[in-house]
Structures are given as structure tokens and as C-alpha cells.
Design an enzyme around this catalytic site. Sequence first.
Site, PDB file in Angstrom:
ATOM      1  N   ALA A  23      39.476 -46.374-117.074  1.00 41.71           N
ATOM      2  CA  ALA A  23      38.651 -47.046-116.116  1.00 41.71           C
ATOM      3  C   ALA A  23      38.135 -48.151-116.844  1.00 41.71           C
ATOM      4  O   ALA A  23      37.225 -48.019-117.420  1.00 41.71           O
ATOM      5  CB  ALA A  23      37.750 -45.924-115.800  1.00 41.71           C
ATOM      6  N   MET A  24      38.328 -49.415-116.113  1.00 33.95           N
ATOM      7  CA  MET A  24      37.782 -50.700-116.581  1.00 33.95           C
ATOM      8  C   MET A  24      36.740 -51.448-115.781  1.00 33.95           C
ATOM      9  O   MET A  24      37.380 -51.670-114.751  1.00 33.95           O
ATOM     10  CB  MET A  24      38.984 -51.627-116.980  1.00 33.95           C
ATOM     11  CG  MET A  24      39.863 -51.099-118.135  1.00 33.95           C
ATOM     12  SD  MET A  24      41.248 -52.320-118.565  1.00 33.95           S
ATOM     13  CE  MET A  24      40.401 -53.481-119.451  1.00 33.95           C
ATOM     14  N   CYS A 117      28.267 -41.615-107.555  1.00 28.01           N
ATOM     15  CA  CYS A 117      29.307 -42.490-108.018  1.00 28.01           C
ATOM     16  C   CYS A 117      30.198 -41.651-108.762  1.00 28.01           C
ATOM     17  O   CYS A 117      31.662 -41.792-108.536  1.00 28.01           O
ATOM     18  CB  CYS A 117      28.856 -43.738-108.495  1.00 28.01           C
ATOM     19  SG  CYS A 117      30.300 -45.032-108.909  1.00 28.01           S
ATOM     20  N   CYS A 213      24.023 -50.653-110.238  1.00 28.35           N
ATOM     21  CA  CYS A 213      24.821 -51.882-109.940  1.00 28.35           C
ATOM     22  C   CYS A 213      24.546 -52.617-108.924  1.00 28.35           C
ATOM     23  O   CYS A 213      24.756 -53.961-108.919  1.00 28.35           O
ATOM     24  CB  CYS A 213      26.395 -51.386-110.086  1.00 28.35           C
ATOM     25  SG  CYS A 213      26.923 -50.418-109.011  1.00 28.35           S
TER      26      CYS A 213
END
Length: 377
Positions: A23-24, A117, A213
Site C-alpha cells: 500500500a503506497m 479508514c 488527511c
Amino acid sequence: MTDRINGNFQLGDDLTGKRIVVAMSGGVDSSVVAALAARTGAETIGITLQLYDHGEAVGRVGSCCAGQDIRDARAVADRLGIAHYVFDHASRFKDSVMDVFADEYMAGRTPIPCVQCNMGVKFTDLLQLSRELGADCLATGHYVRRVATPEGSELHRAHDPARDQSYFLFATTQDQLDYLRFPLGDMPKTQVREIAEDMGLAVAFKPDSQDICFVPNGDYASVVRKLRPDADDDGEIVHIDGTVMGRHKGLIHYTVGQRKGLEIGGQAEPLYVIRLEPDAKRVIVGPKAALAVASASLRDINWIGGDYAGPVEVKVRSMSKPTLARLEGQKLEFHNPEFGVAPGQAAVFYHKERVLGGGWIESTDAVEQQWLAGVEV
């Protein structure tokens, strides 16, 4: 149980013939995980989920840090010579994280969108994508440790307490934990940046994200207002003794335990937000002693502690120190009065370094004031 992927894989592991999905996010942590995975000899695939647009979230046209993060992730993948795919999950992120965030604030609760999330978009959608790609595991840049035992995988705190993210991963299921890998759990951040620099990754000194975020400037109220236009409805500020102290400018500006920003002057002692009453649109304030909580009722408890049945240490905020408690069904009884506990927060259970699970705080029970004699508040 034999691991299909060796532990949390390090630079010396030989995993030729295996496939790892990483996961980038575009930051240094996940970039180093991708580099470590590629160094093992495994086929490494980077996946980035496009989750939001800052311009849409905060009303600033042309501000799309998500786009820059995607470009950074792609540049790292190119540098490492690995495949990289971007999937648009913005709609799902809005429905399952941003809208829930706004609704929780509107309901007078304290939301934790990072847990939401991880529960949904990251550890459900990403795991499904990884399995569809035939990967042997999904690796992420979270600072936690996965410990393999004969009874199954355990989730442990990170080696560096300043970086530990275990509080936000309490909802990880046993099946997910068996499939996940967290290569950074034993490393301090300085080592991670050194690895990135040594490997020539452009993100080696990219600053860490400090805010939620989709709330890049820390202004939660503006985001909630954008999603829920009626968020600024005003109401009364009422002391716990029933005295009306003034008026507030919308419940979204207040959280349990808050002291600053109440705009109530001339008081003999500091006042704190004790609770929010969304139906009446009231903010209830009082002295710090009134924040003392004896117990909390929980919902949606996730347990990954196996057969452990003793007392637990519990954290009700990510940065708080664990405190001793007893879990009986859905009820959490604190050994000592706990302050600033609010509905909507997560209560995460630990035994020493191991994460046992956690649940969402639905309601709290105040400490009888006579019990507070001698308790430092």
C-alpha cells in the site's frame, strides 16, 4: 501455522517466487516498505488508492495534495522498477469516512476517521484487491508489529513508542492480521529515512503528515460545514448546575475536555466542556473534576486477544498513557477515574505489548464526586 511470507520481511529475506502488494501512500514510510519488499526478490506491486481531493474537501481550488502523493508514489515505483496501480476510491472514502466524520461531529461525538479508514477502505478494499492480484501478503507502512505464534498472528505495539500506531488498528480482524505485514514496526523513524536516502528515494525527507488527511489545516469545522451546511446552528452554553453561561456558535466547534475557545470570562475556576447535547444543541460546561469517568459502555468490540481473560490496560486517546481497567461484556470499568473520555472515541485494550482489540465508546458514567477526594485532577 507456517507463514507464506517470512515474518515481516527484512532486507536479508529471500522471497523469490512470492508476490507482495504494498500500500503506497506517497510518503517515506510506505515507499521504504516497497523498497524492502522489492529487495527480497518477491514480485512487488504498489497500489495507491486515490481517496480524496483537498480542493473539494476544504474549498480551496487547485489544492490537491492527493494528486502530488500519487505522483510521488509512482516516482518511487519507477525508481524501484516495480508495477504501480492507482484505484479511484474517492466515492467510497467520502461515504465511509468523511460523511461519518461529519455525522459524528453533528451528533456531539468525537470521531476518529483514521480508524474508520483502516477498517474499510484500507484493510478491506486493499486486502480484496491484493488477493485478487494473487498476492501472498499486503504490506503497509504502519508502525506496529505483527508477531507470528503457533496459535496465530498477534498485533503488538511498535518498537518506537513515539511512532506507535496500534491505537488506530484495533479493528483489524484475525484474518486480516494473518495476511498483513508491517516491516517498519521494529524501526525508529530515523532508520526509515536513512534507508530511503541510501536507496535514492526522492521522498526520503518528505515531511510527515500532521493532520487528518482531508483536513490539512486542522480546521475540522470548515470541513464539517462543507459537508453539513446546518453545522453552525447555535445554542446555549450551560453550566452543570443549570446556569446559562452564554451561547455557542455550533456544536462542531467543541469536544469533550475542551477548555480554550469557550469565550466565557470572569469565572473563579477554569471551565471545560463536560458533554454535548445535540438534540437540545447545548454545550454543558463545568470544572475539570466533572470530567471524571468511572466506566464506559462500548459497541462493536473487536477482540483479537485469543484466550486472554485478565485485566486490561486501555487507551481512550492515541497519545494517552494506558490505564488499568476491567472489561465485562460491553462495559469497561476503569481502575482509577479517567478524564476526557468522550462518546465516539475508541477504547483500545492491551496486555503488555500486545493489542487485544478495542471498541467504540457509546456512553460514559461519571464518577460520584465524593469518590474524587484525594484524586489529582
